[in-house]
Design an enzyme around this catalytic site. Structure first.
Site, PDB file in Angstrom:
ATOM      1  N   CYS A   1     -11.486  27.059   2.967  1.00 46.35           N
ATOM      2  CA  CYS A   1     -11.465  25.945   3.915  1.00 46.35           C
ATOM      3  C   CYS A   1     -12.567  26.106   4.954  1.00 46.35           C
ATOM      4  O   CYS A   1     -13.129  27.188   5.121  1.00 46.35           O
ATOM      5  CB  CYS A   1     -10.119  25.877   4.634  1.00 46.35           C
ATOM      6  SG  CYS A   1      -8.693  25.763   3.534  1.00 46.35           S
TER       7      CYS A   1
ATOM      8  N   ARG B   1     -10.696  19.763   9.766  1.00 47.64           N
ATOM      9  CA  ARG B   1     -11.005  20.736   8.716  1.00 47.64           C
ATOM     10  C   ARG B   1     -11.143  20.072   7.356  1.00 47.64           C
ATOM     11  O   ARG B   1     -10.687  18.952   7.118  1.00 47.64           O
ATOM     12  CB  ARG B   1      -9.890  21.765   8.685  1.00 47.64           C
ATOM     13  CG  ARG B   1      -8.508  21.206   8.361  1.00 47.64           C
ATOM     14  CD  ARG B   1      -8.042  21.378   6.925  1.00 47.64           C
ATOM     15  NE  ARG B   1      -8.021  22.747   6.498  1.00 47.64           N
ATOM     16  CZ  ARG B   1      -7.038  23.617   6.782  1.00 47.64           C
ATOM     17  NH1 ARG B   1      -5.971  23.212   7.485  1.00 47.64           N
ATOM     18  NH2 ARG B   1      -7.094  24.862   6.353  1.00 47.64           N
TER      19      ARG B   1
END
Length: 325
Positions: A2, A16
């Site tokens: 991520c 994100r």
């Protein structure tokens, strides 16, 4: 893996990319002020700050991947397998499981300075939510309306909180080591380079963008950290909400993962399942998914935040294509 960032052109935007190979039915989830937050080792909270984020809901409990609260504090949990370590219960501290950490911090903290104080007496315990949802080793990026961020890491040497000078986080290695690698790319620039290699030679700068020639482009954690830090640092500041939200998604999409490019086991590929952008000043969550590039939004302030039941919206949607004829 991520990537998470904090972008502060005027308002502050936190969010994100979630990169993984398996979806767990995540939704956009609002936890209102009077939802009962239960903890394994701490007293129940009957009232707290409201929060919105992307979450799995299991047994009516929000297992947040990332979220912000109504005071403008944001947090995202990112995979940290390897360096990460949680601990047994420590009776001298406030014990919180990793899956409780996001609501624990967002329920009562308003700023990253509040978080630092709370974490100074906190121990993250090695406990799973259930046998079907085992422990996930994470570290966390947190940001607030000051435009500053911190990184939280629990490792063999204990719980660490680092100020984050680049407002970016990916995965391994430990955060100080990631920051140190930026020095290897200090000469990367949006501008065309000067010929310092052979100053007396007439070198043809044959292409635009040669200042970024050495910018990493891989899907590995450190490559994404370096590229996202570069793009974030050089992204323009927009004049309005739409422009800044658009800029935010372009930053995240510069390190998104396409299917087929990151094989995690035989013929199984990680990809960017969703990207989100949360306005810390307005309480709005914007999101795109792999199968739908259209930006959708949920405004927590359009809901009754004084209720006691979770409020959910679907995250994964079909592609929306606007035909012009």
């Amino acid at each position: 893996m991520c990537t998470s960032i904090l972008y502060s052109p005027k308002d502050n935007y936190f969010g994100r990319n979630l990169d993984y190979e398996i979806a767990y039915g995540q939704k956009v989830v609002i936890t209102p002020r009077n939802y009962q937050l239960d903890y394994r080792h701490l007293p129940t909270q009957d009232t707290h700050y409201a929060m919105i984020g992307v979450s799995v809901v299991a047994n009516d409990y929000p297992l947040y991947c990332d979220a912000i609260n109504e005071k403008g504090l944001g947090i995202a949990g990112l995979n940290f397998t390897g360096p990460g370590k949680y601990f047994a219960v420590d009776e001298s501290k406030k014990n919180v499981t990793s899956f409780e950490l996001i609501p624990y911090l967002l329920s009562s903290c308003e700023t990253i300075e509040d978080v630092k104080k709370l974490l100074s007496e906190t121990n993250i315990t090695d406990e799973s939510f259930s046998k079907d949802l085992p422990v996930t080793t994470l570290h966390w990026l947190m940001g607030d309306k000051s435009g500053k961020s911190i990184v939280i890491e629990s490792t063999e040497t204990g719980l660490h909180v680092y100020d984050n000078p680049v407002n970016t986080l990916t995965n391994n290695p430990v955060f100080p080591a990631q920051v140190e690698t930026l020095a290897n790319f200090a000469s990367v620039s949006p501008a065309q380079p000067k010929n310092t290699l052979v100053p007396n030679a007439d070198i043809n700068l044959y292409s635009r963008g040669l200042g970024t020639h050495h910018l990493p482009g891989g899907t590995d954690s450190n490559s994404r950290f370096i590229k996202a830090s570069f793009v974030l640092a050089h992204s323009p500041k927009g004049n309005d909400e739409v422009e800044n939200v658009t800029n935010f998604f372009h930053i995240l999409h510069s390190v998104e993962q396409a299917k087929g490019t990151d094989e995690v086991e035989d013929n199984v590929f990680e990809f960017t399942m969703y990207s989100d952008c949360m306005n810390l000043d307005k309480g709005i969550l914007y999101f795109t998914t792999y199968d739908n590039n259209q930006i959708n939004a949920v405004d927590m302030n359009n809901e009754n935040l004084d209720t006691s039941d979770l409020i959910t919206y679907e995250l994964f949607k079909d592609q929306a294509i606007k035909f012009e004829n």
